[in-house]
Design an enzyme around this catalytic site. Structure first.
Site, short mmCIF file in Angstrom:
data_model
loop_
_atom_site.label_atom_id
_atom_site.label_comp_id
_atom_site.label_asym_id
_atom_site.label_seq_id
_atom_site.Cartn_x
_atom_site.Cartn_y
_atom_site.Cartn_z
N SER A 156 1.84 6.89 5.14
CA SER A 156 2.15 7.49 6.43
C SER A 156 3.48 7.04 7.00
O SER A 156 4.25 7.84 7.51
CB SER A 156 1.04 7.17 7.44
N CYS A 157 3.77 5.73 6.90
CA CYS A 157 4.95 5.23 7.61
C CYS A 157 6.06 4.75 6.69
O CYS A 157 7.15 4.45 7.16
CB CYS A 157 4.57 4.10 8.56
N GLY A 158 5.81 4.64 5.39
CA GLY A 158 6.88 4.17 4.51
C GLY A 158 7.01 2.67 4.58
O GLY A 158 6.03 1.94 4.54
N CYS A 180 7.26 -1.11 5.44
CA CYS A 180 6.75 -2.01 6.47
C CYS A 180 7.04 -3.44 6.03
O CYS A 180 7.12 -3.72 4.84
CB CYS A 180 5.24 -1.84 6.66
#
Length: 282
Positions: free
Chosen positions: A114-116, A118
């Protein structure tokens, strides 16, 4: 690997009618990427093209930039107690003499569908310096009508999406609109890495005459991956982020968002869009 999709039982409710049936879901599994035997990153991905995914990820991290810098990529035993091969761990070996950037255990990254990216240790670690300045000389020139045709062609080529409805896609097109490659994944950043990794493996970097089209939005991370591969044009069917626009303006990347039918917004690099003079002045 034959694990792109999986079957699960689902309770189906349609017009108050209840039934039970198997449903096809896109597979999502972790992939650990090791660099010269040392753990580097874990990404949640759809199995398939794992070697290309790892290679493309290392291009975006500034580790690899040419085919000859890559010595090998192999599956290795996972972290299971019995050391069985889960095909969820790959080890990338660089060729002798390749200088590895400052990628330490403190910079280990975890990427999600979802966010790539991290877990970068600092904001400085997020922005990676490219070895491929965008240098499409003469500049790529694209008719808006050609750009408008690309999302439908991307959708038509999404084979797994038709069965699951749960995948993002990324595709490379030539400046004439020829479909060069397409990859699907639960994460659009993974789909881009698979494209870039395949280009690295075939000696195709930098992608100086290519158009990158992504389903969904255009984040900073996707813009950076395009820049790291030398891609001059990034188009997305949804919105870009402010940081993606800033990066595009800094690097000379053409960034197109909300590409839907004949409508689109050009956020940076408008010199590559072949507008009629009257329309451009208006």
């Amino acid at each position: 690997m034959g694990r792109v999709t999986e079957r699960r039982k689902v309770l189906r409710i349609r017009d108050e009618q209840v039934s039970s049936r198997p449903d096809t879901l896109v597979a999502e599994e972790p992939l650990e990427i090791r660099l010269n035997g040392k753990p580097l990153a874990i990404t949640m991905r759809t199995p398939g093209d794992d070697f290309a995914l790892a290679a493309g990820f290392l291009v975006s991290e500034g580790v690899l930039g040419a085919t000859e810098e890559l010595q090998s990529i192999v599956y290795c035993a996972g972290a299971t107690q019995d050391r069985t091969n889960t095909y969820n761990v790959v080890d990338v070996r660089t060729a002798p003499g390749v200088v590895i950037p400052d990628i330490t255990l403190e910079r280990n990254v975890y990427t999600t569908s979802s966010c790539g990216l991290c877990g970068k240790a600092s904001l400085d670690a997020v922005r990676t310096t490219t070895r491929f300045a965008i240098d499409d000389t003469p500049p790529v020139r694209i008719e808006p009508s050609l750009l408008a045709s690309l999302p439908d062609r991307l959708r038509e080529a999404q084979r797994v999406f038709d069965r699951t409805g749960g995948l993002h896609a990324a595709a490379l097109f030539s400046e004439a609109g020829e479909l060069l490659d397409i990859r699907e994944d639960v994460g659009r950043h993974n789909a881009v890495d698979k494209l870039v990794g395949r280009a690295l493996q075939s000696g195709g970097l930098p992608l100086t005459r290519a158009i990158l089209l992504v389903s969904g939005r255009a984040s900073f991370e996707l813009a950076q991956k395009a820049v790291m591969a030398g891609i001059p044009v990034l188009a997305a069917v949804s919105a870009p982020s402010s940081l993606a626009v800033d990066l595009a303006a800094e690097t000379g990347l053409t960034l197109v968002g909300f590409l839907r039918g004949p409508n689109m917004n050009v956020y940076a690099g408008e010199h590559r869009i072949a507008l009629r003079a009257a329309a451009a002045q208006g």
